[in-house]
Design an enzyme around this catalytic site. Structure first.
Site, PDB file in Angstrom:
ATOM      1  N   LYS A  80       0.855  -1.185   0.000  1.00 15.96           N
ATOM      2  CA  LYS A  80       0.000   0.000   0.000  1.00 15.96           C
ATOM      3  C   LYS A  80       0.892   1.235   0.000  1.00 15.96           C
ATOM      4  O   LYS A  80       2.036   1.191   0.488  1.00 15.96           O
ATOM      5  CB  LYS A  80      -0.893   0.017   1.248  1.00 15.96           C
ATOM      6  CG  LYS A  80      -2.164   0.837   1.088  1.00 15.96           C
ATOM      7  CD  LYS A  80      -3.217   0.089   0.311  1.00 15.96           C
ATOM      8  CE  LYS A  80      -4.541   0.825   0.304  1.00 15.96           C
ATOM      9  NZ  LYS A  80      -5.585   0.072  -0.410  1.00 15.96           N
ATOM     10  N   VAL A 186     -25.445   2.917  -1.829  1.00 13.48           N
ATOM     11  CA  VAL A 186     -25.726   2.545  -3.220  1.00 13.48           C
ATOM     12  C   VAL A 186     -24.998   3.501  -4.163  1.00 13.48           C
ATOM     13  O   VAL A 186     -25.580   4.108  -5.055  1.00 13.48           O
ATOM     14  CB  VAL A 186     -27.247   2.494  -3.511  1.00 13.48           C
ATOM     15  CG1 VAL A 186     -27.841   1.207  -3.013  1.00 13.48           C
ATOM     16  CG2 VAL A 186     -27.983   3.692  -2.918  1.00 13.48           C
ATOM     17  N   GLY A 190     -22.307  -0.317  -4.623  1.00 10.98           N
ATOM     18  CA  GLY A 190     -23.567  -0.733  -4.024  1.00 10.98           C
ATOM     19  C   GLY A 190     -24.726  -0.745  -5.002  1.00 10.98           C
ATOM     20  O   GLY A 190     -25.572  -1.647  -4.979  1.00 10.98           O
TER      21      GLY A 190
END
Length: 353
Positions: A80, A186, A190
């Site tokens: 990372k 969402v 999502g």
């Protein structure tokens, strides 16, 4: 700043600190383990309050990438990078070019992908000075659309496959027809996951902090919108966290009615012991670093030059891995997260290229 005695240090192989006064770059790259292959993980840009906070994040996240790659059966290790700064104020083309030069110094032991605060165009700028970036090429996707480096479609499909595996194990059903699902968040991932679920016959309840996202899910998917303080506690079959992390905590777990927790959000457990709390309550938890691995699988195959059908097959293996984890959990009486960690360690600690 302590490193070797840091609580998040886990025998990391390499840690680099980069600084460039001219562009303002301050970055840390952590390589956790390369037994299975070069370390791959996102490059995050965030206005960390302290250097210690940045170090903690890069150590923790790089370790998580080792486990995610191993469980996805990828020839990759875990790494990372973090850039300290506000991406809306401090990000410049020159800074990203300098970051690319820094990555090149690592000789391919770490490969960067997009993450919070960075984008595909940012990685393309870095790529002017290094070949060690990923998720930057446009190519045919397995869904028939063009893949442009955005991991959302593949991550969503992998989460859908994972929910199918969880439903099969916990509810004994091969079909999602009539399944009730609460989707928290969402956005890019999502919404796509919710669409897969709707197409499979599931009934949806949704919440998002952005009203436009909720309105879209209601209008296009026939979902029912609910308040943020309700979404976790609905009497549904599946809770799918696809937004913020640490949503599974002492309070929320105590109030869950769902029999399955399976969603694409990262770091869903507020603390490791919440894995055991879910297990004790009889809630089947699909470990997030298993079910949301579609994005890294896609990036791996981009670099490999794989055909779309091969990518699809590999993403669908997420369901097979989860099925193995669920079976071991039932056999050994241990939480699914504990089993997932054990399985990952079997795969990367016993493998040396």
């Amino acid at each position: 700043m302590n490193v070797f005695s840091h609580p998040e240090f886990d025998d990391h192989e390499h840690l680099s600190f980069f600084s460039d006064p001219e562009t303002g770059l301050r970055a840390i790259v952590a390589i956790h383990n390369t037994n299975r292959g070069p370390a791959l993980g996102g490059c995050r840009m965030f206005p960390y309050a302290t250097d210690e906070e940045a170090l903690r994040d890069v150590l923790r996240l790089s370790r998580g990438m080792t486990y995610k790659s191993a469980l996805a059966n990828l020839d990759l290790g875990g790494g990372k990078s973090v850039i300290i700064g506000n991406p809306h104020e401090h990000k410049t083309e020159a800074l990203m070019e300098t970051m690319g030069r820094c990555l090149e110094q690592l000789g391919g032991h770490y490969i960067a992908a997009e993450d919070s605060g960075t984008s595909v165009p940012d990685l393309q700028v870095m790529g002017r000075h290094t070949g060690h970036v990923a998720g930057v090429q446009s190519r045919p996707g397995f869904d028939g659309e063009t893949s442009n480096g955005d991991p959302s479609p593949v991550t969503a499909y992998g989460a859908f496959v994972g929910i199918q595996a969880a439903v099969k194990h916990q509810l004994g059903s091969d079909s999602l027809e009539g399944l009730t699902v609460a989707v928290q968040g969402v956005g890019n991932v999502g919404f796509r996951l919710a669409r897969h679920l709707r197409d499979a016959g599931a009934r949806l309840w949704v919440h998002d902090i952005h009203q436009a996202n909720m309105d879209r899910a209601v209008d296009e998917l026939g979902a029912t919108a609910v308040d943020g303080d309700e979404i976790l506690y609905l009497p549904v079959d599946v809770l799918a966290p696809c937004a913020m992390g640490a949503v599974l905590n002492d309070q929320s777990i105590d109030g869950l009615h769902a029999r399955i927790v399976a969603g694409a959000a990262n770091n869903q457990l507020a603390r490791p012991e919440h894995d055991a709390m879910l297990h004790e309550r009889g809630v089947l938890y699909a470990p997030d670093f298993v079910i949301n691995a579609g994005g890294i699988i896609d990036v791996f195959h981009e670099r490999k030059g794989s055909e779309p059908a091969e990518v699809r097959r590999h993403v669908e293996s997420i369901g097979e891995t989860l099925t193995e984890i669920f079976a071991r959990s039932a056999r050994d009486g241990l939480p699914t997260g504990t089993i997932a960690n054990q399985l990952a360690e079997e795969r990367f600690r016993n493998t040396v290229r």
